[in-house]
Design an enzyme around this catalytic site. Structure first.
Site, PDB file in Angstrom:
ATOM      1  N   HIS A 107       0.837  -1.210   0.000  1.00 22.07           N
ATOM      2  CA  HIS A 107       0.000   0.000   0.000  1.00 22.07           C
ATOM      3  C   HIS A 107       0.868   1.255   0.000  1.00 22.07           C
ATOM      4  O   HIS A 107       2.049   1.198   0.361  1.00 22.07           O
ATOM      5  CB  HIS A 107      -0.920   0.030   1.221  1.00 22.07           C
ATOM      6  CG  HIS A 107      -2.114  -0.874   1.084  1.00 22.07           C
ATOM      7  ND1 HIS A 107      -2.088  -2.195   1.430  1.00 22.07           N
ATOM      8  CD2 HIS A 107      -3.365  -0.620   0.611  1.00 22.07           C
ATOM      9  CE1 HIS A 107      -3.272  -2.732   1.185  1.00 22.07           C
ATOM     10  NE2 HIS A 107      -4.072  -1.799   0.681  1.00 22.07           N
ATOM     11  N   LYS A 131      -0.673   4.953   4.425  1.00 22.91           N
ATOM     12  CA  LYS A 131      -1.596   4.023   5.117  1.00 22.91           C
ATOM     13  C   LYS A 131      -1.150   3.857   6.566  1.00 22.91           C
ATOM     14  O   LYS A 131       0.021   3.645   6.844  1.00 22.91           O
ATOM     15  CB  LYS A 131      -1.639   2.663   4.409  1.00 22.91           C
ATOM     16  CG  LYS A 131      -2.647   1.721   5.027  1.00 22.91           C
ATOM     17  CD  LYS A 131      -2.975   0.559   4.115  1.00 22.91           C
ATOM     18  CE  LYS A 131      -3.935  -0.429   4.765  1.00 22.91           C
ATOM     19  NZ  LYS A 131      -5.234   0.156   5.098  1.00 22.91           N
TER      20      LYS A 131
HETATM   21  N1  LIG Z   1     -12.974  -1.115   2.804  1.00 22.93           N
HETATM   22  C1  LIG Z   1     -12.313  -0.622   1.755  1.00 22.93           C
HETATM   23  O1  LIG Z   1     -12.512  -1.032   0.604  1.00 22.93           O
HETATM   24  C2  LIG Z   1     -11.324   0.485   1.968  1.00 22.93           C
HETATM   25  C3  LIG Z   1     -10.681   1.106   0.894  1.00 22.93           C
HETATM   26  C4  LIG Z   1      -9.847   2.205   1.144  1.00 22.93           C
HETATM   27  C5  LIG Z   1      -9.683   2.649   2.452  1.00 22.93           C
HETATM   28  N2  LIG Z   1     -10.308   1.992   3.470  1.00 22.93           N
HETATM   29  C6  LIG Z   1     -10.249   2.445   4.854  1.00 22.93           C
HETATM   30  O2  LIG Z   1     -11.111   3.592   4.964  1.00 22.93           O
HETATM   31  C7  LIG Z   1     -10.599   4.491   5.947  1.00 22.93           C
HETATM   32  C8  LIG Z   1     -10.376   5.872   5.336  1.00 22.93           C
HETATM   33  O3  LIG Z   1      -9.420   5.752   4.304  1.00 22.93           O
HETATM   34  P1  LIG Z   1      -8.916   7.028   3.488  1.00 22.93           P
HETATM   35  O4  LIG Z   1      -7.845   6.544   2.597  1.00 22.93           O
HETATM   36  O5  LIG Z   1     -10.065   7.767   2.910  1.00 22.93           O
HETATM   37  O6  LIG Z   1      -8.257   7.847   4.690  1.00 22.93           O
HETATM   38  P2  LIG Z   1      -8.139   9.426   4.882  1.00 22.93           P
HETATM   39  O7  LIG Z   1      -7.875  10.096   3.585  1.00 22.93           O
HETATM   40  O8  LIG Z   1      -7.178   9.615   6.013  1.00 22.93           O
HETATM   41  O9  LIG Z   1      -9.599   9.844   5.347  1.00 22.93           O
HETATM   42  C9  LIG Z   1     -10.143   9.568   6.592  1.00 22.93           C
HETATM   43  C10 LIG Z   1     -11.059  10.704   6.905  1.00 22.93           C
HETATM   44  O10 LIG Z   1     -11.806  10.411   8.088  1.00 22.93           O
HETATM   45  C11 LIG Z   1     -11.821  11.575   8.865  1.00 22.93           C
HETATM   46  N3  LIG Z   1     -12.076  11.328  10.271  1.00 22.93           N
HETATM   47  C12 LIG Z   1     -11.207  11.053  11.276  1.00 22.93           C
HETATM   48  N4  LIG Z   1     -11.878  10.955  12.428  1.00 22.93           N
HETATM   49  C13 LIG Z   1     -13.184  11.162  12.139  1.00 22.93           C
HETATM   50  C14 LIG Z   1     -14.357  11.227  12.904  1.00 22.93           C
HETATM   51  N5  LIG Z   1     -14.321  11.059  14.221  1.00 22.93           N
HETATM   52  N6  LIG Z   1     -15.534  11.452  12.270  1.00 22.93           N
HETATM   53  C15 LIG Z   1     -15.577  11.630  10.960  1.00 22.93           C
HETATM   54  N7  LIG Z   1     -14.491  11.643  10.168  1.00 22.93           N
HETATM   55  C16 LIG Z   1     -13.311  11.400  10.761  1.00 22.93           C
HETATM   56  C17 LIG Z   1     -10.451  12.179   8.646  1.00 22.93           C
HETATM   57  O11 LIG Z   1     -10.454  13.541   9.015  1.00 22.93           O
HETATM   58  P3  LIG Z   1      -9.083  14.218   9.590  1.00 22.93           P
HETATM   59  O12 LIG Z   1      -8.224  14.389   8.395  1.00 22.93           O
HETATM   60  O13 LIG Z   1      -9.568  15.489  10.183  1.00 22.93           O
HETATM   61  O14 LIG Z   1      -8.516  13.277  10.616  1.00 22.93           O
HETATM   62  C18 LIG Z   1     -10.294  12.005   7.150  1.00 22.93           C
HETATM   63  O15 LIG Z   1     -10.919  13.033   6.426  1.00 22.93           O
HETATM   64  C19 LIG Z   1      -9.334   3.811   6.491  1.00 22.93           C
HETATM   65  O16 LIG Z   1      -9.691   3.024   7.617  1.00 22.93           O
HETATM   66  C20 LIG Z   1      -8.903   2.912   5.331  1.00 22.93           C
HETATM   67  O17 LIG Z   1      -8.090   1.830   5.749  1.00 22.93           O
HETATM   68  C21 LIG Z   1     -11.117   0.936   3.254  1.00 22.93           C
END
Ligand SMILES: NC(=O)c1ccc[n+]([C@@H]2O[C@H](COP(=O)([O-])OP(=O)(O)OC[C@H]3O[C@@H](n4cnc5c(N)ncnc54)[C@H](OP(=O)(O)O)[C@@H]3O)[C@@H](O)[C@H]2O)c1
Length: 261
Positions: A154, A158
């Site tokens: 990744h 991550k």
């Molecule tokens: N299942 C799947 O297919 C898949 C695919 C990709 C990613 N994921 C997972 O999805 C999650 C997000 O991934 P990403 O790549 O989008 O990460 P990211 O760019 O870091 O986005 C996460 C977002 O969540 C926000 N956040 C943090 N705490 C929060 C809260 N209490 N309430 C609401 N929002 C909050 C963060 O805000 P701040 O910046 O202010 O902290 C950020 O905007 C991770 O756990 C990742 O491993 C899963």
């Protein structure tokens, strides 16, 4: 379908906002961000590069969910339990892709599923679901005498390791061989590989969206089952397919396998 997004300021949240905006049958009604995020109170359309949408981000869960049929959550593991609790209270279906969730969040998902449809998947890709099915079948068919190992690669940002998908694939292998136990590295004088070991190894670098390979090593041959994600929309498309699937369904825990039918 009226949709809210939790983690809307993140990479996945914005990808979902763009796809939702392009879909004729979806209306984006709310977006939840973290309280510290500089995007709090901003127009989601502007954050996503789509121009004014008239829907602003909020750290307040109840107002972010107002009017939604379904919430799609890609936020942070610590946010999941609180979100699903409020969603269940307001009868809003939950699709969550947030990884690395703890027991508390898992229990909250189970509890919410008593009153609303809930789907949590560590990988929303339909292809990864099929890969997991193939892994289970291959491990079962080849059986003892084949060493199972998993690698995941990744991007450098991550925050959790191994990936939720790698854990999901390890579980698929364990469906066929329950004795397999994860190890996350080998270093020093570790001795010969025991039969029941299954390494689940993470590699981090650059902008890799997500590669997973499950190896089955035999005598004189090896099988490699690989999935490569080439862009993030893959997960966003899967999450939106899951949201469409859940809308109007009875309260229950669902899986991506249910979405595939
Ligand atoms: N299942 C799947 O297919 C898949 C695919 C990709 C990613 N994921 C997972 O999805 C999650 C997000 O991934 P990403 O790549 O989008 O990460 P990211 O760019 O870091 O986005 C996460 C977002 O969540 C926000 N956040 C943090 N705490 C929060 C809260 N209490 N309430 C609401 N929002 C909050 C963060 O805000 P701040 O910046 O202010 O902290 C950020 O905007 C991770 O756990 C990742 O491993 C899963």
């Amino acid at each position: 379908m009226k949709l809210a997004i939790s983690g809307v300021t993140g990479r996945m949240g914005l990808a979902i906002a763009r796809l939702a905006h392009a879909a004729a049958d979806i209306e984006l009604v709310g977006g939840i961000c973290s309280s510290e995020h500089p995007g709090a109170g901003k127009d989601i359309g502007e954050l996503a590069g789509l121009g004014q949408m008239g829907v602003v981000t909020t750290p307040d869960i109840a107002s972010g969910l107002l009017g939604a049929d379904v919430v799609i959550d890609f936020s942070n593991a610590s946010a999941v339990a609180g979100l699903v609790h409020v969603a269940a209270r307001h009868k809003i279906a939950v699709v969550s892709g947030t990884t690395n969730i703890d027991e508390n969040a898992k229990k909250a998902l189970d509890k919410a599923a008593q009153s609303v449809p809930v789907l949590w998947a560590p990988n929303m890709s339909l292809g990864v679901q099929v890969l997991a099915e193939l892994v289970e079948q291959a491990v079962k068919r080849l059986g003892l005498g084949y060493d199972v190992e998993i690698t995941e690669i990744h991007h450098r940002k991550k925050v959790d390791s191994p990936s939720g998908t790698a854990k999901r694939l390890a579980e698929a292998a364990r469906q066929a061989r329950p004795e397999l136990r994860d190890v996350h590295g080998r270093s020093g004088d570790v001795g010969a590989r025991p039969d029941d070991e299954m390494a689940v190894l993470g590699i981090r670098g650059g902008d890799v969206v997500g590669d997973h390979t499950v190896y089955l090593f035999g005598q004189g041959e090896r099988l490699e089952l690989t999935h490569r994600a080439s862009n993030r929309d893959l997960f966003a498309h899967g999450a939106i397919a899951a949201a469409r699937f859940l809308a109007g369904k009875p309260a229950k825990r669902y899986t991506i396998a249910d979405v595939l039918g």
